[in-house]
Motif scaffolding. Structure first.
Motif, mmCIF file in Angstrom:
data_model
loop_
_atom_site.group_PDB
_atom_site.id
_atom_site.type_symbol
_atom_site.label_atom_id
_atom_site.label_comp_id
_atom_site.label_asym_id
_atom_site.label_seq_id
_atom_site.Cartn_x
_atom_site.Cartn_y
_atom_site.Cartn_z
ATOM 1 N N ALA A 171 -46.141 74.707 34.634
ATOM 2 C CA ALA A 171 -45.867 73.027 34.642
ATOM 3 C C ALA A 171 -45.044 72.638 33.507
ATOM 4 O O ALA A 171 -44.344 71.666 33.860
ATOM 5 C CB ALA A 171 -47.286 72.565 34.618
ATOM 6 N N LYS A 172 -45.271 73.466 32.331
ATOM 7 C CA LYS A 172 -44.235 72.982 31.451
ATOM 8 C C LYS A 172 -42.794 73.480 31.374
ATOM 9 O O LYS A 172 -41.824 72.882 31.164
ATOM 10 C CB LYS A 172 -44.773 73.580 29.965
ATOM 11 C CG LYS A 172 -45.739 72.613 29.704
ATOM 12 C CD LYS A 172 -46.226 73.562 28.421
ATOM 13 C CE LYS A 172 -47.625 72.982 27.759
ATOM 14 N NZ LYS A 172 -48.407 73.470 26.716
ATOM 15 N N GLY A 173 -42.546 74.521 32.347
ATOM 16 C CA GLY A 173 -41.356 75.180 32.914
ATOM 17 C C GLY A 173 -41.100 76.645 32.082
ATOM 18 O O GLY A 173 -41.393 76.643 31.138
ATOM 19 N N VAL A 174 -40.391 77.279 32.863
ATOM 20 C CA VAL A 174 -40.193 78.677 32.544
ATOM 21 C C VAL A 174 -38.538 78.797 32.800
ATOM 22 O O VAL A 174 -38.187 78.887 33.808
ATOM 23 C CB VAL A 174 -40.987 79.708 33.129
ATOM 24 C CG1 VAL A 174 -40.518 81.211 32.710
ATOM 25 C CG2 VAL A 174 -42.406 79.232 33.058
ATOM 26 N N ALA A 175 -37.958 79.203 31.606
ATOM 27 C CA ALA A 175 -36.465 79.464 31.821
ATOM 28 C C ALA A 175 -36.186 80.715 31.892
ATOM 29 O O ALA A 175 -37.085 81.658 31.787
ATOM 30 C CB ALA A 175 -36.033 78.974 30.482
ATOM 31 N N ALA A 176 -34.938 81.210 32.420
ATOM 32 C CA ALA A 176 -34.707 82.719 32.717
ATOM 33 C C ALA A 176 -34.261 83.313 31.483
ATOM 34 O O ALA A 176 -34.632 84.479 31.308
ATOM 35 C CB ALA A 176 -33.167 82.836 33.651
ATOM 36 N N PRO A 205 -37.553 70.642 26.566
ATOM 37 C CA PRO A 205 -38.919 70.233 26.891
ATOM 38 C C PRO A 205 -40.033 70.856 26.378
ATOM 39 O O PRO A 205 -41.392 70.757 26.817
ATOM 40 C CB PRO A 205 -38.666 70.139 28.406
ATOM 41 C CG PRO A 205 -37.894 71.278 28.501
ATOM 42 C CD PRO A 205 -36.751 70.905 27.710
ATOM 43 N N GLY A 206 -39.916 72.062 25.288
ATOM 44 C CA GLY A 206 -40.849 72.844 24.881
ATOM 45 C C GLY A 206 -41.198 73.909 25.734
ATOM 46 O O GLY A 206 -42.484 74.503 25.699
ATOM 47 N N MET A 207 -40.598 74.406 26.712
ATOM 48 C CA MET A 207 -40.672 75.459 27.747
ATOM 49 C C MET A 207 -40.467 76.709 27.297
ATOM 50 O O MET A 207 -40.124 77.026 26.069
ATOM 51 C CB MET A 207 -40.058 75.190 28.979
ATOM 52 C CG MET A 207 -38.496 75.257 28.991
ATOM 53 S SD MET A 207 -37.791 74.214 27.882
ATOM 54 C CE MET A 207 -37.849 72.849 29.387
ATOM 55 N N LEU A 210 -38.822 83.752 30.418
ATOM 56 C CA LEU A 210 -39.677 84.748 31.066
ATOM 57 C C LEU A 210 -40.072 85.590 30.196
ATOM 58 O O LEU A 210 -41.432 85.949 30.498
ATOM 59 C CB LEU A 210 -38.579 85.334 32.197
ATOM 60 C CG LEU A 210 -39.450 85.853 33.482
ATOM 61 C CD1 LEU A 210 -40.467 85.214 33.914
ATOM 62 C CD2 LEU A 210 -38.431 86.522 34.285
ATOM 63 N N GLU A 211 -39.394 86.116 29.344
ATOM 64 C CA GLU A 211 -39.863 87.247 28.412
ATOM 65 C C GLU A 211 -40.925 86.577 27.511
ATOM 66 O O GLU A 211 -41.906 87.413 27.187
ATOM 67 C CB GLU A 211 -38.726 87.875 27.712
ATOM 68 C CG GLU A 211 -37.797 88.850 28.384
ATOM 69 C CD GLU A 211 -38.364 89.853 28.925
ATOM 70 O OE1 GLU A 211 -39.430 90.401 28.433
ATOM 71 O OE2 GLU A 211 -38.002 90.124 30.245
ATOM 72 N N ARG A 212 -40.758 85.509 27.035
ATOM 73 C CA ARG A 212 -41.616 84.964 26.293
ATOM 74 C C ARG A 212 -42.985 84.492 26.806
ATOM 75 O O ARG A 212 -44.291 84.920 26.365
ATOM 76 C CB ARG A 212 -41.145 83.543 25.507
ATOM 77 C CG ARG A 212 -42.089 82.595 24.803
ATOM 78 C CD ARG A 212 -42.598 83.418 23.565
ATOM 79 N NE ARG A 212 -43.500 82.581 22.638
ATOM 80 C CZ ARG A 212 -43.125 81.553 21.810
ATOM 81 N NH1 ARG A 212 -41.878 81.148 21.753
ATOM 82 N NH2 ARG A 212 -44.045 80.964 21.352
ATOM 83 N N PRO A 245 -38.290 82.667 36.678
ATOM 84 C CA PRO A 245 -38.430 81.337 36.260
ATOM 85 C C PRO A 245 -38.226 80.335 37.276
ATOM 86 O O PRO A 245 -38.000 80.543 38.458
ATOM 87 C CB PRO A 245 -36.793 81.323 35.542
ATOM 88 C CG PRO A 245 -36.295 82.512 36.384
ATOM 89 C CD PRO A 245 -37.179 83.587 36.653
ATOM 90 N N ASN A 246 -38.687 79.031 36.722
ATOM 91 C CA ASN A 246 -38.858 77.818 37.614
ATOM 92 C C ASN A 246 -37.890 76.735 37.227
ATOM 93 O O ASN A 246 -38.032 75.666 37.495
ATOM 94 C CB ASN A 246 -40.301 77.390 37.777
ATOM 95 C CG ASN A 246 -40.920 76.428 36.693
ATOM 96 O OD1 ASN A 246 -40.466 77.129 35.528
ATOM 97 N ND2 ASN A 246 -41.907 75.927 36.808
ATOM 98 N N LEU A 247 -37.356 77.027 36.167
ATOM 99 C CA LEU A 247 -36.463 76.020 35.536
ATOM 100 C C LEU A 247 -35.073 76.477 35.780
ATOM 101 O O LEU A 247 -34.495 77.272 35.086
ATOM 102 C CB LEU A 247 -36.740 75.781 34.079
ATOM 103 C CG LEU A 247 -36.295 74.495 33.356
ATOM 104 C CD1 LEU A 247 -36.778 73.299 34.140
ATOM 105 C CD2 LEU A 247 -36.418 74.593 32.297
ATOM 106 N N VAL A 248 -34.408 75.711 36.849
ATOM 107 C CA VAL A 248 -33.032 76.188 37.054
ATOM 108 C C VAL A 248 -31.745 75.124 36.717
ATOM 109 O O VAL A 248 -32.347 73.926 37.246
ATOM 110 C CB VAL A 248 -33.056 76.723 38.637
ATOM 111 C CG1 VAL A 248 -31.605 77.112 38.760
ATOM 112 C CG2 VAL A 248 -33.955 77.832 38.830
ATOM 113 N N PHE A 249 -30.778 75.311 36.485
ATOM 114 C CA PHE A 249 -29.709 74.398 36.089
ATOM 115 C C PHE A 249 -29.165 73.904 37.645
ATOM 116 O O PHE A 249 -28.715 74.784 38.370
ATOM 117 C CB PHE A 249 -28.562 74.847 35.277
ATOM 118 C CG PHE A 249 -27.414 74.063 35.284
ATOM 119 C CD1 PHE A 249 -27.423 72.959 34.683
ATOM 120 C CD2 PHE A 249 -26.251 74.536 35.641
ATOM 121 C CE1 PHE A 249 -26.374 72.155 34.400
ATOM 122 C CE2 PHE A 249 -25.125 73.677 35.692
ATOM 123 C CZ PHE A 249 -25.042 72.505 35.076
#
Length: 763
Positions: A171-176, A205-207, A210-212, A245-249
């Motif tokens: 919900a907060k966002g997961v980047a690649a 946004p504090g996301m 993927l590794e984290r 990841p669910n946060l995509v540019f």
């Protein structure tokens, strides 16, 4: 009075609210007066749309200007180079758009729950199921792992703890990968799908990446949940392959946003202000000045702006909304304004609008007249403050404020002024209206020129400092501002008597004249009905003191009290205070006829007041001073006669005054003082306590009967009025000592006439 207050407070009874406008009052007579005023506003709108503009002359760069050129309107022209730089800067500062997609988590949840559901199948399908899951996960799955997955503890761990934790993280966002936002110093725009809600994050946004996310999940299982490496491995085996990841540019949306903001961005403009001198006579024209002259010429306007007529009328009409709202919910609003008020407003507004138009016409020859007489300077001499002072003498503060606002707007529009000029008119109008409202004599009006002149000059000087930023100041405007005070004073002295005479207004100065005991009506009252005259003098003193105590109009109340019983001039001998021990004429009349005679003095008083032009305010107070009270003595007498004769009971309406009930504080105070003073004459041994009890009894009776409902008198007002009445009546009925020389003997004769016994103790 304290008894009334304590009883009301015990019963939680508030002060009775003001009654709405009664039938037959001014609230029904507003149509034609308001129509005339709207017609004046329409005429002012038409005048403001007609302009007599001087032609704009264009000079080329390098030429010497042969005349001053002043901007006739506010214009802007585009600075192309600055526009391009601004658009590039805006495009660079546009934050990129990242999509926060819920689908990756839903995919994880679906696959994990499907796998955990498959492992619960019967043992005879175990090998087939294990092979299928291994293919899906692309890793060999052992029988021991299948057994672990099938355990209820593992199922609960995944479904009740791991998946909810992953949901919160996604919900907060997961980047690649880490550092995806480090290159965007202007922040990012996070768009949640599918709702489309966007949030701007300046510092990210504090996301997590993927590794984290995997490390945090491992820490959750190891440190917080105390799970073994076997269970941790089983969880990562079943869920790990599906983590993504669910946060995509969103490059396409980002570019579209940049194009959109560039297209929507206003070009950079330089301003030309109305009244600005673009070039002065004798100056060499610069390229920038040439551009301004060409812009003015390209946008030159015609002498008539047809769309300005409905626009000005509409904006002017919106002031009526302000007037209506300021009257309050329980007021009649615009309907409470009488025809004469609208007509007075119309005449004042029309006079100032026409005067302002003549000032605006000075533009016809602006280049050939001295600076002292130019439109921009003469506008400071328009006597808006004087109009406000005139209206303040006759209209209510709310209606006067509405008039000042509207007139200031219309006059500013006529002369082509700006916000500063509007503020100048508005400030002068409000302040001078307050000054005139507090003037008690005509000498006070004459002295009001000094504070008004100081206010106008200081206001003008402040405007000059703001507009010129401390540069060269044209002092001619200060002279006009000083003369504004003179013109305003002349307008007050010249126009107020005309309005007072034509429309029947009663100004404070008129009230001072009516208060003189040399007035013909008061002289007639003193000679024809001396008892009523004496009663009126005492009531006037009581009313004046009470009105001052509660903050009402003491002068109006006192004058109305002096004249409240002038209707008794028609038949003075039928009123007890004028009989002086003679035969009571009511003894030979029926109770209904006696009541009719008593009731008629109110109507006759109003007629006499109108005949002698005392003013509508005095007439209204005379008509309301008995309200709808019952003539108790003759009503009970008629009841007794009807019962004795066996007739039908008498109607109470026949023995009541027709009203209306008091509609103002002044009317309510007059009613109370009249009833208390008249009935106090029946007191035997009027000590201070008896007088106080008598006052409380009368006030309680009138309050309970609802006679004070519309008077706006509060409980605090009634308390203060009661104390004032008590103080005055105690002074009137004070005891005097009996001198030893007067005891049991007559006074000596003077000039052969035997002196009467002392009457000092008489009421």
């Amino acid at each position: 009075m304290s008894g009334i207050l304590s009883r009301l407070k015990r019963n939680n009874l508030p002060a009775k609210p003001a009654a709405p406008c009664q039938p037959g009052q001014a609230c029904q007579n507003f149509t034609w007066g308001l129509g005339v005023f709207l017609g004046v506003i329409l005429g002012a709108s038409i005048l403001s749309a007609v302009h007599f503009e001087s032609p704009v002359k264009v000079f080329l760069a390098g030429e010497i200007a042969s005349q001053d050129v002043t901007a006739d309107q506010n214009l802007r022209y585009e600075d192309r180079e600055a526009t391009i730089r601004k658009r590039e800067q805006v495009a660079e500062n546009q934050p990129p758009v990242f999509d926060l997609n819920p689908d990756p988590y839903e995919s994880i949840r679906k696959h994990v729950t499907d796998i955990l559901a498959q492992v619960k199948r019967p043992d005879d399908e175990l090998d087939k199921m294990r092979a299928s899951i291994s293919e899906d996960l692309n890793v060999e799955i052992s029988r021991d792992m299948i057994s672990l997955w099938r355990s209820q503890d593992f199922q609960d761990l995944v479904l009740l703890q791991v998946l909810p934790w992953l949901k919160e993280a996604y919900a907060k966002g997961v980047a690649a990968h880490p550092g995806v936002f480090s290159s965007y110093r202007q922040g990012i725009l996070l768009r949640e799908l599918p709702s489309g809600m966007e949030t701007l994050y300046l510092d990210g946004p504090g996301m997590v990446d993927l590794e984290r996310l995997k490390d945090d999940l491992d820490q959750l299982l190891r440190r917080d949940l105390k799970r073994t490496i076997k269970i941790r491995k089983a969880i990562f085996t079943v869920a790990g392959p599906f983590l993504q990841p669910n946060l995509v540019f969103n490059q396409e949306t980002t570019q579209a946003r940049k194009r959109e903001i560039i297209s929507a961005m206003e070009p950079v403009y330089s301003n030309i202000y109305k009244g600005e001198i673009v070039v002065r006579q004798g100056e060499r024209v610069t390229p920038e000045q040439q551009t301004k002259l060409q812009t003015l010429y390209a946008h030159r306007t015609s002498s008539l702006k047809p769309f300005a007529i409905p626009g000005t009328f509409l904006l002017s009409s919106l002031f009526f909304v302000l007037l209506h709202l300021s009257q309050g919910k329980k007021s009649a609003g615009i309907r409470g304004v009488s025809n004469r008020d609208w007509l007075a407003l119309a005449i004042t507004t029309a006079f100032l609008v026409v005067l302002a138009k003549f000032v605006e016409l000075a533009r016809l020859s602006e280049a050939h007249i001295p600076v002292f007489l130019r439109t921009g300077q003469m506008a400071f001499g328009l006597p808006i403050a004087g109009a406000a002072g005139v209206l303040a003498m006759f209209l209510s503060p709310t209606l006067c404020s509405f008039a000042v606002l509207l007139i200031s707007y219309l006059v500013t529009n006529e002369v082509g002024g700006n916000l500063y000029l509007f503020s100048y008119y508005l400030l002068g109008g409000f302040v001078y209206a307050s000054i005139i409202r507090n003037c008690e004599t005509r000498q006070d009006v004459l002295r009001s020129i000094l504070p008004l002149a100081a206010l106008c000059i200081v206001s003008w000087f402040g405007i000059m400092l703001v507009q010129d930023a401390g540069g060269e100041i044209n002092w001619a405007g200060g002279v006009h501002a000083a003369f504004n005070a003179v013109f305003s004073l002349l307008l007050v002295l010249g126009l107020s008597p005309i309005l007072e005479m034509v429309f029947g207004y009663t100004s404070r100065f008129r009230l001072m004249e009516l208060m003189s005991l040399e007035q013909p009506l008061l002289q007639d009252l003193m000679v024809t009905a001396p008892g009523t005259y004496h009663h009126s003098i005492i009531v006037a003193n009581m009313v004046e003191a009470a009105a001052r105590a509660i903050g009402a109009n003491a002068l109006l109340a006192k004058v109305a009290a002096l004249y409240h019983d002038i209707g008794k001039l028609k038949n003075p001998q039928y009123f007890i205070e004028n009989q002086y021990g003679k035969e009571n004429k009511h003894d030979k009349l029926s109770p209904s006829m006696s009541a009719l005679i008593l009731i008629s003095h109110v109507k006759k008083g109003v007629e006499l007041a109108r005949e002698h032009k005392l003013g509508d305010e005095i007439c209204d107070l005379i008509g309301q001073h008995h309200g709808m009270t019952l003539i108790t003595y003759f009503y009970h007498k008629a009841q007794e006669q009807a019962e004795a004769k066996g007739e039908e009971p008498v109607r109470e309406d026949e023995f009541r005054y027709p009203g209306p009930k008091p509609q103002t504080k002044e009317a309510g105070i007059i009613m109370l003082a009249d009833a208390i003073e008249a009935s106090s004459r029946t007191l035997v041994d009027p000590t201070s306590s008896r007088i106080k009890g008598h006052i409380q009894s009368i006030m309680r009776k009138l309050y309970n009967e609802g006679e004070l409902d519309g008077s706006e008198l509060t409980l605090r007002d009634l308390t203060q009025a009661s104390e004032t009445f008590h103080r005055i009546l105690t002074g009137i009925f004070h005891h005097r000592i009996e001198y030893p020389s007067d005891r049991g003997r007559e006074k000596p004769k003077e000039n052969g006439v035997k002196a009467l016994p002392s009457t000092e103790n008489a009421a």
